[in-house]
Design a protein around this motif. Structure first.
Motif, PDB file in Angstrom:
ATOM      1  N   PRO A   1     -17.260  48.586   8.890  1.00 12.49           N
ATOM      2  CA  PRO A   1     -16.766  49.078  10.044  1.00 12.49           C
ATOM      3  C   PRO A   1     -18.349  50.042  10.507  1.00 12.49           C
ATOM      4  O   PRO A   1     -19.167  50.108  10.017  1.00 12.49           O
ATOM      5  CB  PRO A   1     -15.675  50.205   9.596  1.00 12.49           C
ATOM      6  N   GLU A   2     -17.768  50.631  11.807  1.00 18.17           N
ATOM      7  CA  GLU A   2     -19.182  51.191  12.349  1.00 18.17           C
ATOM      8  C   GLU A   2     -19.719  52.449  11.588  1.00 18.17           C
ATOM      9  O   GLU A   2     -18.894  53.197  10.914  1.00 18.17           O
ATOM     10  CB  GLU A   2     -18.452  51.950  13.702  1.00 18.17           C
ATOM     11  N   PRO A   3     -21.061  52.239  11.438  1.00 16.77           N
ATOM     12  CA  PRO A   3     -21.611  53.161  10.398  1.00 16.77           C
ATOM     13  C   PRO A   3     -21.706  54.734  11.057  1.00 16.77           C
ATOM     14  O   PRO A   3     -21.806  54.765  12.302  1.00 16.77           O
ATOM     15  CB  PRO A   3     -22.941  52.407  10.125  1.00 16.77           C
TER      16      PRO A   3
ATOM     17  N   ASN B   1     -21.514  53.526   5.733  1.00 14.81           N
ATOM     18  CA  ASN B   1     -20.049  53.499   6.058  1.00 14.81           C
ATOM     19  C   ASN B   1     -19.394  53.188   4.588  1.00 14.81           C
ATOM     20  O   ASN B   1     -19.850  53.228   3.702  1.00 14.81           O
ATOM     21  CB  ASN B   1     -19.867  52.255   6.968  1.00 14.81           C
ATOM     22  N   PRO B   2     -17.969  53.187   4.799  1.00 17.31           N
ATOM     23  CA  PRO B   2     -17.436  53.136   3.210  1.00 17.31           C
ATOM     24  C   PRO B   2     -17.740  52.193   2.458  1.00 17.31           C
ATOM     25  O   PRO B   2     -17.571  52.138   1.136  1.00 17.31           O
ATOM     26  CB  PRO B   2     -15.840  52.847   3.680  1.00 17.31           C
ATOM     27  N   LEU B   3     -18.447  51.051   2.857  1.00 15.52           N
ATOM     28  CA  LEU B   3     -19.000  50.138   1.868  1.00 15.52           C
ATOM     29  C   LEU B   3     -20.223  50.471   1.155  1.00 15.52           C
ATOM     30  O   LEU B   3     -20.553  49.752   0.257  1.00 15.52           O
ATOM     31  CB  LEU B   3     -18.903  48.840   2.579  1.00 15.52           C
ATOM     32  N   GLY B   4     -20.939  51.253   1.744  1.00 13.25           N
ATOM     33  CA  GLY B   4     -22.581  51.441   1.299  1.00 13.25           C
ATOM     34  C   GLY B   4     -23.097  52.546   2.011  1.00 13.25           C
ATOM     35  O   GLY B   4     -23.081  52.718   3.163  1.00 13.25           O
ATOM     36  N   THR B   5     -24.461  52.701   1.622  1.00 18.49           N
ATOM     37  CA  THR B   5     -25.481  53.591   2.369  1.00 18.49           C
ATOM     38  C   THR B   5     -26.728  53.163   2.350  1.00 18.49           C
ATOM     39  O   THR B   5     -27.092  52.404   1.219  1.00 18.49           O
ATOM     40  CB  THR B   5     -25.260  55.110   1.828  1.00 18.49           C
ATOM     41  N   THR B   6     -27.526  53.463   3.161  1.00 16.89           N
ATOM     42  CA  THR B   6     -29.048  53.258   3.223  1.00 16.89           C
ATOM     43  C   THR B   6     -29.954  54.127   3.873  1.00 16.89           C
ATOM     44  O   THR B   6     -29.214  54.673   5.075  1.00 16.89           O
ATOM     45  CB  THR B   6     -29.454  51.705   3.570  1.00 16.89           C
ATOM     46  N   ASN B   7     -31.064  54.138   3.823  1.00 19.45           N
ATOM     47  CA  ASN B   7     -31.960  55.184   4.699  1.00 19.45           C
ATOM     48  C   ASN B   7     -33.197  54.601   4.805  1.00 19.45           C
ATOM     49  O   ASN B   7     -33.692  53.874   3.756  1.00 19.45           O
ATOM     50  CB  ASN B   7     -31.829  56.442   3.989  1.00 19.45           C
ATOM     51  N   THR B   8     -33.818  55.333   5.685  1.00 18.13           N
ATOM     52  CA  THR B   8     -35.568  54.857   6.024  1.00 18.13           C
ATOM     53  C   THR B   8     -35.999  56.300   6.727  1.00 18.13           C
ATOM     54  O   THR B   8     -35.369  57.067   7.039  1.00 18.13           O
ATOM     55  CB  THR B   8     -35.613  53.662   6.781  1.00 18.13           C
TER      56      THR B   8
ATOM     57  N   PRO C   1     -16.395  56.746  12.385  1.00 18.37           N
ATOM     58  CA  PRO C   1     -16.994  56.286  11.348  1.00 18.37           C
ATOM     59  C   PRO C   1     -16.847  57.507   9.936  1.00 18.37           C
ATOM     60  O   PRO C   1     -16.333  58.429  10.236  1.00 18.37           O
ATOM     61  CB  PRO C   1     -18.596  56.661  11.725  1.00 18.37           C
ATOM     62  N   ALA C   2     -17.290  56.896   8.889  1.00 19.47           N
ATOM     63  CA  ALA C   2     -16.912  57.777   7.521  1.00 19.47           C
ATOM     64  C   ALA C   2     -17.875  57.614   6.590  1.00 19.47           C
ATOM     65  O   ALA C   2     -18.705  56.620   6.812  1.00 19.47           O
ATOM     66  CB  ALA C   2     -15.299  57.441   7.058  1.00 19.47           C
ATOM     67  N   ARG C   3     -18.053  58.530   5.868  1.00 21.63           N
ATOM     68  CA  ARG C   3     -19.115  58.675   4.864  1.00 21.63           C
ATOM     69  C   ARG C   3     -18.813  58.022   3.556  1.00 21.63           C
ATOM     70  O   ARG C   3     -17.706  57.477   3.412  1.00 21.63           O
ATOM     71  CB  ARG C   3     -19.461  60.079   4.174  1.00 21.63           C
ATOM     72  N   PHE C   4     -19.908  57.305   2.909  1.00 22.91           N
ATOM     73  CA  PHE C   4     -19.728  56.501   1.661  1.00 22.91           C
ATOM     74  C   PHE C   4     -19.658  57.690   0.488  1.00 22.91           C
ATOM     75  O   PHE C   4     -20.266  58.549   0.400  1.00 22.91           O
ATOM     76  CB  PHE C   4     -20.760  55.633   1.613  1.00 22.91           C
ATOM     77  N   SER C   5     -18.593  57.259  -0.256  1.00 23.47           N
ATOM     78  CA  SER C   5     -18.389  58.038  -1.615  1.00 23.47           C
ATOM     79  C   SER C   5     -18.610  57.330  -2.619  1.00 23.47           C
ATOM     80  O   SER C   5     -17.940  56.248  -2.742  1.00 23.47           O
ATOM     81  CB  SER C   5     -17.046  58.753  -1.563  1.00 23.47           C
TER      82      SER C   5
END
Length: 439
Positions: free
Chosen positions: A342-344, A387-394, A118-122
């Protein structure tokens, strides 16, 4: 593989047949294994000749059947024929022929994974993305190709990942058409006035006077005061602040290796500059053509950003001293709710402080807090998924109830201590003996 193969050895001779021997050649020709023998001494063929003074050519055919051939049956075979010499019955003339059996095996498996995940979203930097298609068990080497949304992708050959990355970056700089507003009305078109050279984003600073940023040749004078100043464009925070071409360049690289059973494993790499605005929900498929397949074999993946995160806490009512587990249950988006590719990357943090073990963050789908103290009551924990396509949090809040068993023990100890303080040693011994007498 699995077929029944028939090998035929045809020859013609006017001499008397002595024997026919079939060999399978192994170890690169250094070894021969005898698989069939025909001895004419025990099964002689006679010819009906009209003139005993004229010899007739006899046509022979030797057939060997190989049922359900496997990969180890692949290779050359030889047919050796021995004929008695006319001059001497003791002499045998030998002749031989060879044929190579090529056993085909269809691919056994095909899968598509994302490289370096997995990779971070930039949000502020474009990044390369690579799909890896792994095909195993094929012989001969299968032909691998990629499709996007059912359309064949036009690719450029690449020899190494370094060249892929450099060429991809150059391609992104050279092609600067903006993403059209017509593609998605929810996106805000980014103004040309805030694109520096090579489409690099320019930092907006409200403290500085407004000026227009337009691409110009090096050494060119600053824009004249009459140049139109385009007002600042509001950029949606949901999407990255860099803009790439709507027609990316795809680079293709393929490597192959031979497995222990003689079949091939192929790894095909498709690399391009990821654009979350256009690539989200795109369907990519890896397809394989092989002579042993009646139709192409394929594997599909849909690129998707994580959304609708679901968390669970066990136990639901945590008491002081319990072990609490926060777990990611999945995602609540679309029919494929739990499929994010891909895998988050899952990151846990505590709002306003560090975690119980003193660390700032923890990775993984599960966060475990051992023997939670009462001080953590009301603390809030954040799970960020990207993931490289986006991010979300809760967020989720931890409620810690008092443990009645621990509270009871504490009160009991307090009473015992106070009793020892009030009563002297001699009185305590008398009470103890009185208790023993009563019992």
């Amino acid at each position: 593989m699995g077929d029944t193969v028939t090998l035929k050895c045809n020859f013609r001779t006017d001499g008397n047949l002595r024997e026919i021997v079939w060999f399978r050649v192994t170890e690169g020709g250094t070894s021969k294994q005898k698989i069939f023998t025909y001895d004419a001494m025990y099964n002689t063929n006679f010819s009906h000749m009209e003139d005993f003074r004229r010899r007739e050519d006899l046509v022979y055919q030797s057939t060997v059947r190989l049922p359900e051939v496997q990969m180890e049956d692949d290779g050359p075979y030889e047919c050796h024929v021995g004929i008695y010499d006319r001059t001497s019955r003791e002499k045998v003339v030998l002749a031989s022929g060879s044929i190579t059996l090529n056993v085909m095996s269809p691919p056994k498996s095909i899968s598509v994974i994302a490289a370096n995940q997995p990779a971070r979203f930039s949000r502020y930097e474009a990044q390369n993305f690579t799909l890896v298609c792994i095909v195993t068990g094929g012989k001969p080497t299968p032909m691998v190709y990629f499709k996007r949304d059912g359309e064949l992708i036009e690719v450029h050959a690449s020899t190494s990942s370094e060249k892929v990355e450099s060429r991809g970056l150059l391609a992104a700089k050279d092609n600067q058409p903006l993403i059209s507003r017509e593609l998605d009305e929810t996106k805000v078109q980014k103004s040309l006035s805030f694109l520096g050279p090579y489409s690099e984003p320019v930092r907006l600073d409200k403290d500085r006077p407004q000026r227009s940023y337009t691409s110009r040749a090096p050494g060119q004078e600053e824009p004249s005061p009459t140049t139109e100043v385009i007002p600042e464009t509001v950029i949606s925070r949901e999407f990255p602040r860099w803009v790439l071409s709507s027609s990316p360049l795809y680079f293709f690289n393929q490597t192959q290796s031979e497995l222990h059973d003689g079949t091939m494993e192929v790894q095909a790499l498709l690399t391009w500059h990821l654009n979350p605005q256009l690539d989200n929900e795109a369907l990519f498929s890896c397809e394989v053509k092989h002579p042993a397949l009646s139709m192409p074999m394929k594997a599909e993946v849909t690129l998707s950003a994580p959304k609708g995160l679901k968390l669970s806490v066990t136990p639901s009512k945590a008491k002081v001293g319990d072990t609490v587990r926060f777990k990611v249950e999945g995602f609540q988006v679309g029919p494929k709710a739990n499929e994010v590719f891909p895998e988050p990357l899952f990151t846990w943090t505590r709002v306003g402080g560090s975690l119980l073990d003193g660390s700032e963050e923890r990775f993984g789908k599960v966060l475990v807090l051992d023997r939670v103290p009462s001080e953590l009551n009301g603390s809030m924990y954040r799970c960020t998924v990207q993931n490289p396509l986006g991010t979300t949090n809760t967020h989720t809040r931890l409620i810690v109830f008092e443990n009645p068993r621990i509270k009871k023990k504490i009160k009991h100890l307090n009473l015992a201590d106070s009793g020892r303080a009030m009563l002297g040693p001699s009185l305590m011994l008398q009470l103890l003996s009185l208790t023993l007498d009563l019992t």
